[in-house]
Enzyme design. Structure first.
Site, PDB file in Angstrom:
ATOM      1  N   TRP A 199      -2.408  -7.651   8.245  1.00  0.00           N
ATOM      2  CA  TRP A 199      -1.718  -6.645   7.426  1.00  0.00           C
ATOM      3  C   TRP A 199      -2.171  -5.242   7.841  1.00  0.00           C
ATOM      4  O   TRP A 199      -1.858  -4.266   7.175  1.00  0.00           O
ATOM      5  CB  TRP A 199      -1.982  -6.879   5.923  1.00  0.00           C
ATOM      6  CG  TRP A 199      -1.201  -8.037   5.370  1.00  0.00           C
ATOM      7  CD1 TRP A 199      -0.339  -8.829   6.064  1.00  0.00           C
ATOM      8  CD2 TRP A 199      -1.194  -8.539   4.026  1.00  0.00           C
ATOM      9  NE1 TRP A 199       0.203  -9.796   5.248  1.00  0.00           N
ATOM     10  CE2 TRP A 199      -0.305  -9.646   3.970  1.00  0.00           C
ATOM     11  CE3 TRP A 199      -1.855  -8.179   2.855  1.00  0.00           C
ATOM     12  CZ2 TRP A 199      -0.059 -10.377   2.819  1.00  0.00           C
ATOM     13  CZ3 TRP A 199      -1.613  -8.908   1.698  1.00  0.00           C
ATOM     14  CH2 TRP A 199      -0.723  -9.993   1.679  1.00  0.00           C
ATOM     15  N   GLU A 236      13.213  -0.531   4.853  1.00  0.00           N
ATOM     16  CA  GLU A 236      11.781  -0.666   4.544  1.00  0.00           C
ATOM     17  C   GLU A 236      10.918  -0.049   5.637  1.00  0.00           C
ATOM     18  O   GLU A 236       9.919   0.617   5.350  1.00  0.00           O
ATOM     19  CB  GLU A 236      11.437  -2.160   4.376  1.00  0.00           C
ATOM     20  CG  GLU A 236       9.949  -2.408   4.217  1.00  0.00           C
ATOM     21  CD  GLU A 236       9.583  -3.894   4.068  1.00  0.00           C
ATOM     22  OE1 GLU A 236      10.492  -4.741   4.049  1.00  0.00           O
ATOM     23  OE2 GLU A 236       8.379  -4.178   3.954  1.00  0.00           O
ATOM     24  N   GLU A 279       3.525 -15.475   1.711  1.00  0.00           N
ATOM     25  CA  GLU A 279       3.073 -14.330   0.909  1.00  0.00           C
ATOM     26  C   GLU A 279       2.835 -14.715  -0.546  1.00  0.00           C
ATOM     27  O   GLU A 279       3.271 -14.034  -1.470  1.00  0.00           O
ATOM     28  CB  GLU A 279       4.074 -13.182   1.011  1.00  0.00           C
ATOM     29  CG  GLU A 279       4.254 -12.702   2.449  1.00  0.00           C
ATOM     30  CD  GLU A 279       5.115 -11.456   2.605  1.00  0.00           C
ATOM     31  OE1 GLU A 279       6.029 -11.264   1.786  1.00  0.00           O
ATOM     32  OE2 GLU A 279       4.858 -10.691   3.555  1.00  0.00           O
ATOM     33  N   ASP A 286       8.454  -8.666  11.366  1.00  0.00           N
ATOM     34  CA  ASP A 286       9.045  -8.292  10.083  1.00  0.00           C
ATOM     35  C   ASP A 286       9.904  -7.035  10.181  1.00  0.00           C
ATOM     36  O   ASP A 286       9.443  -5.953   9.807  1.00  0.00           O
ATOM     37  CB  ASP A 286       7.917  -8.073   9.059  1.00  0.00           C
ATOM     38  CG  ASP A 286       8.448  -7.988   7.631  1.00  0.00           C
ATOM     39  OD1 ASP A 286       9.631  -8.319   7.423  1.00  0.00           O
ATOM     40  OD2 ASP A 286       7.678  -7.599   6.741  1.00  0.00           O
TER      41      ASP A 286
HETATM   42  C1  GCV Z   1      10.542  -9.862  -0.395  1.00  0.00           C
HETATM   43  C2  GCV Z   1       7.980  -8.268   3.920  1.00  0.00           C
HETATM   44  C3  GCV Z   1       8.227  -7.263   2.830  1.00  0.00           C
HETATM   45  C4  GCV Z   1       8.212  -7.941   1.463  1.00  0.00           C
HETATM   46  C5  GCV Z   1       9.271  -9.052   1.470  1.00  0.00           C
HETATM   47  C6  GCV Z   1       8.932 -10.024   2.592  1.00  0.00           C
HETATM   48  C7  GCV Z   1       9.969 -11.122   2.722  1.00  0.00           C
HETATM   49  O1  GCV Z   1       6.677  -8.740   3.852  1.00  0.00           O
HETATM   50  O2  GCV Z   1       7.272  -6.253   2.902  1.00  0.00           O
HETATM   51  O3  GCV Z   1       8.503  -6.977   0.496  1.00  0.00           O
HETATM   52  O4  GCV Z   1       9.292  -9.729   0.234  1.00  0.00           O
HETATM   53  O5  GCV Z   1       8.900  -9.316   3.815  1.00  0.00           O
HETATM   54  O6  GCV Z   1      10.855 -10.954   3.526  1.00  0.00           O
HETATM   55  O7  GCV Z   1       9.871 -12.111   2.016  1.00  0.00           O
END
Ligand code: GCV
Length: 725
Positions: free
Chosen positions: A550, A383, A282, A355
Site C-alpha cells: 500500500w 480515483e 481488502e 488498480d
Molecule cells: C471499492 C481500490 C479502491 C477501493 C475499491 C477497491 C475495489 O482498492 O481504492 O476503494 O473498493 O479498489 O475495486 O474493490
C-alpha cells in the site's frame, strides 16, 4: 385563462431548460425523460420531441432475432426513416442512434445501417454505500441511497466509522424517481443495459426485505429503458442477516439460505440480473474464510441463480500476499481455477493487474482462462486521475486496453467462448451460439447527485464513452470525443468559430490522458499517490506498520542504482504470466515498450533509453527521460488550458468558467506532481535537472508534510489545495 396557463407553462419550461443547460444536468440529451412504462412509447416520445423531419416508422421484426439482443437497423429512403429490431429495446436504441446521427450533423437523407452490440451485458458498477456516500465518488452523494451522513460516526480525520458504513442505522429512503428515470434514459441512449446500485464493499443489509423493496422500486423505473438491476452482495450475508453460524458455500443451510433469498428477489424483480461479488479482497469475506475456493463460492451462488437465468459476476481483484509481487497475485489465485466455474459465472477483471492506474500493462488474466468467461472492469470515476478536479478523457486508455487484449492476449473478450459454445450447441449453429453466450463489460461509475451528475461537464464524456465502447468496442476514441462534444457543448452550432472551438475541445480531450500519465507517473511508474484518498503525489509516503504494497515506495523501488520494479525473469517474473511472444518482448528492457519500462524493469539512472515524449522520439538517460516526461506533462496541462480558452464565448458561459477553474487546479497540481516526484527521485539519482526542465518551485520537505485530510468520498476543494501548497 387556459391560454395564460399554457404561456406560463411554456415559459417555465423554457426557464427550466435554460437553467439546466447551464448546470450540465441535461447531459448529452435533448428534451425530457419520458415517464411512459412501455419501451415502445418511450422510443416514440423521444422521436416526437427531438426528431426533425418525417416521423420515423418503428417496426418489430422477428427475423432479426438471430442478432444479439438490442440490435437494430435503420434505413432512410426519400427522407423517411424506418427503424427495425426484434425487440422493443432495440427500437429504443435505434431511436437514440437516429437522433444522435441528426444531432451530430451526420448525413441522414439516405442511410442504411445495422448496429449490434459488442457485449451482451453493458453494466455500470456504482460504489454507493447505503448511507448515501460514494466510495471514490467525486460528484456528490448517491442517487440510489439517500440516508443522512450526519448520523454516521466519524473519527478525528473525518472518516466515517467502518461499522456504520457496513450497518447504516437508518432505514432506506426513497430516491428521487425522476432522477432515476433520467439516469435510466441517459444509459439507454448510449446502450448501457445494466447497473449495480450498491458498493462492491457490500453491506449485507441490501439483501434485507426492507432494502429489497426499495431495489424493486428502482428496477421498476429502469425496466422500460432496458436497464437490468443487479446487486453487489456480501458473502457473509447468511451470517450477518440470516443468523447462521457460517457462510461456508458447501454448507447445506447456507445454500438453502441463498436459494430462498434469490427466490425472494425474483418474486419482487422477475428480470433481476444477478450478483456482483468482491470476495476475500481488502477485508471482504469470501469462500477462502471457510477453506473453499473462489470457484466453490461463485458456483454456490450461480446454482441459486440458475433457475431464474441470473448470473454471478465474480471479481478477480484480489491481492492476498501470496507472492512478493502484487501484480501477480490475482493470476496466481484465479488461473488454476480455469474450467471450474459454472457457465453462469463470469470473472470480472480490472484492466490492469494493480488498480486502475493512469497506465498499466493489461492484466495477464485476460486470455489465460480459456474455459472461463471473463469480462473487463474499467473505472470511470477518477480515483487515480485527479478526481473531478482534473480533466481526463479516458477513451484513449480504454481503446489502448482493448487493442492489447485482442491483439496480444488473442482474447477477443466479446466473443471468446464462441468456439466453445458452438461446439456445445446441439444445432451447431454459429448464430445460435453467439446469441446464447454470456459476454459483458463493466465500469465503475462517476455518477452522483451533483447537478452535472459527474462533478463537472467534461467528466460526463467518460460515462458517454464507456457506453459507446461497450456497444461498439471498435469505435475510435476521437470519434466518440467528437460525438460527445457536439451533443453536449456545441449542439446546433455549425458556424466557423464553433468548428474551431470544437477542434480545440477535441484536442484537449485527446491529449488529456497522456498528459496525466506524464505529470503523474511516466515510463511505467505506478501508484505514487497519496495515502488513502489517492489525490496528489506522495512517493515519499511512509506509514509505519502499513502493508508494504500500500506504499508508493514498494512500486517505484527507487534506490541509488535506479528506478522501477523488476518484474522480468530476473525479478518477480510477472512477465512470465503473459503469452510467450509478448513475455519475451516485455522481458528485455531493450524491447519492452518504453511506456511500461519501469513497470517491468529496474533501470539504472544513467542507462540510455529510447522513448517518445510528445511527438519527439529521443535517446537519452533514464533520469533525463524522466525529467522530460514530467516537464512535458506540465506543458501539456498548460496547453490544455490554452485549448479551453479558445472556447470562450462559444460554449455555455457557466461550463466554460467551471472547466477553466478546474484546468487551473490541474496545472497547479501538475507542477506539484512534477516537483514532488522529481525532487524525491533526485534524492536517489543525485543528478541535476536537464537545462530545458524548469527548476522546482516547491521545497521537498514542505511537500512531504502535506496531508489533505479528506475522506475517500470527496474531491479536495481549490481552497484546501491552495492552503497546503
Ligand atoms: C471499492 C481500490 C479502491 C477501493 C475499491 C477497491 C475495489 O482498492 O481504492 O476503494 O473498493 O479498489 O475495486 O474493490
Amino acid at each position: 385563462m387556459k391560454k395564460h396557463l399554457t404561456i406560463l407553462a411554456v415559459l417555465s419550461l423554457l426557464f427550466v431548460c435554460t437553467v439546466s443547460a447551464h448546470d450540465g444536468s441535461q447531459l448529452w440529451l435533448q428534451g425530457s425523460a419520458p415517464s411512459a412504462t412501455s419501451t415502445l412509447e418511450i422510443a416514440n416520445t423521444e422521436l416526437n420531441q427531438s426528431w426533425k423531419g418525417t416521423a420515423p416508422v418503428l417496426k418489430l421484426n422477428k427475423s432479426m432475432k438471430a442478432l444479439p439482443d438490442g440490435s437494430f437497423s435503420i434505413t432512410i429512403q426519400a427522407g423517411m426513416p424506418t427503424i427495425q429490431s426484434a425487440s422493443e429495446v432495440g427500437l429504443l436504441y435505434g431511436a437514440y442512434h437516429l437522433l444522435r446521427l441528426q444531432q451530430t450533423g451526420a448525413n441522414v437523407s439516405d442511410t442504411s445501417l445495422v448496429e449490434q452490440p459488442s457485449y451482451n451485458i453493458r453494466i455500470l458498477n456504482h460504489w454507493d454505500n447505503l448511507n448515501g456516500t460514494i466510495e471514490r465518488g467525486y460528484a456528490g452523494r448517491s442517487i440510489f441511497w439517500r440516508n443522512s451522513a450526519d448520523q454516521m460516526r466519524r473519527n478525528a480525520d473525518g472518516e466515517v466509522n467502518e461499522e456504520d458504513l457496513l450497518h447504516p442505522k437508518d432505514a432506506p429512503e426513497i430516491p428521487s424517481i425522476d432522477r432515476l428515470r433520467q439516469y435510466a434514459r441517459a444509459n439507454a441512449s448510449i446502450g448501457i443495459n445494466a447497473y449495480v446500485p450498491d458498493n462492491v464493499n457490500a453491506s449485507p443489509k441490501v439483501l434485507t426485505t426492507e432494502y429489497l423493496q426499495e431495489v424493486k422500486k428502482m428496477a421498476d423505473v429502469m425496466r422500460p429503458y432496458g436497464m437490468k438491476t443487479y446487486l453487489a452482495i456480501n458473502f457473509a450475508s447468511p451470517m450477518v442477516i440470516g443468523g447462521l453460524e457460517t457462510a461456508d458455500p458447501l454448507d447445506k443451510n447456507v445454500q438453502k439460505w441463498w436459494n430462498a433469498k434469490v427466490k425472494e428477489i425474483y418474486k419482487l424483480i422477475p428480470d433481476f440480473g444477478g450478483f456482483l461479488v468482491k470476495a476475500n479482497s481488502e477485508g471482504q469475506p469470501g469462500p477462502n474464510d471457510f477453506g473453499r475456493t473462489h470457484a466453490e463460492g461463485a458456483n454456490m451462488l450461480a446454482k441459486a441463480l440458475k433457475p431464474f437465468k441470473g448470473i454471478v459476476m465474480w471479481r478477480a481483484f484480489v491481492y492476498s500476499p501470496s507472492d512478493p509481487d502484487r501484480a501477480k497475485q490475482a493470476y496466481l489465485e484465479f488461473q488454476p481455477l480455469d474450467g471450474q466455474f459454472l457457465d453462469n459465472v463470469i470473472i470480472q477483471i480490472k484492466n490492469g493487474p494493480i488498480d486502475f492506474q493512469p497506465r498499466e500493462a493489461y492484466s495477464a488474466l485476460f486470455g489465460a482462462m480459456p474455459q472461463t468467461r471473463e469480462m473487463a472492469e474499467w473505472q470511470i470515476t477518477q480515483e487515480y486521475l485527479g478526481h473531478s478536479n482534473h480533466i481526463a478523457y479516458l477513451a484513449p486508455m480504454w481503446t489502448e486496453f482493448l487493442q492489447q487484449v485482442k491483439e496480444i492476449a488473442h482474447c477477443p473478450i466479446n466473443n471468446q467462448l464462441l468456439a466453445m459454445s458452438s461446439q456445445q450447441s446441439a444445432q451447431g449453429s454459429k448464430l445460435k451460439a453467439q446469441n446464447s453466450k454470456l459476454t459483458a463489460i463493466s465500469a465503475v461509475s462517476n455518477v452522483g447527485n451533483s447537478p452535472s451528475w459527474c462533478g463537472n461537464v467534461m467528466a460526463q464524456s467518460n460515462w458517454y464513452a464507456f457506453g459507446r465502447l461497450a456497444w461498439n468496442d471498435e469505435l475510435p476514441a476521437c470519434q466518440i470525443a467528437d460525438e460527445w462534444a457536439r451533443l453536449t457543448l456545441f449542439l446546433g452550432r455549425d458556424d466557423a468559430a464553433s468548428a474551431k472551438a470544437l477542434a480545440s475541445v477535441k484536442s484537449l480531450m485527446m491529449r488529456s490522458r497522456e498528459a496525466i500519465v506524464d505529470y503523474m507517473m511516466p515510463l511505467g511508474l505506478h501508484h505514487q499517490f497519496a495515502w488513502g484518498h489517492h489525490y496528489g503525489p506522495e512517493p515519499y509516503c511512509d506509514i509505519p506498520g502499513a502493508r508494504p504494497d500500500w506504499m508508493p515506495s514498494y512500486y517505484a523501488k527507487a534506490d541509488r542504482e535506479g528506478l522501477g520494479f523488476n518484474r522480468s525473469s530476473t525479478g518477480s517474473n510477472a512477465t512470465g504470466q503473459y503469452p510467450a511472444d509478448y513475455a519475451r518482448v516485455l522481458d528485455d528492457p531493450e524491447t519492452c515498450p518504453y511506456d511500461l519500462l519501469l513497470w517491468f524493469h529496474h533501470v539504472p539512472w544513467g542507462k540510455t533509453i529510447q522513448h517518445r515524449c510528445g511527438s519527439k522520439v529521443i535517446r537519452e538517460s533514464l533520469w533525463e527521460a524522466l525529467c522530460h516526461h514530467y516537464q512535458h506533462g506540465l506543458d501539456e496541462a498548460r496547453a490544455m488550458q490554452r485549448d479551453w480558452e479558445r472556447c470562450q464565448g462559444l460554449i455555455d458561459a457557466d461550463t466554460f468558467a467551471d472547466i477553466q477553474r478546474r484546468l487551473r487546479i490541474q496545472t497547479r497540481d501538475a507542477q506539484w506532481w512534477k516537483d514532488g516526484c522529481l525532487l524525491y527521485f533526485q534524492t536517489f539519482s543525485a543528478l541535476p535537472f536537464p537545462d530545458d526542465v524548469e527548476p522546482a518551485v516547491h521545497d521537498l520537505d514542505k511537500l512531504r508534510a502535506i496531508k489533505l485530510g479528506i475522506t475517500n468520498y470527496e474531491c479536495p476543494s481549490q481552497e484546501l489545495l491552495d492552503s497546503v501548497r
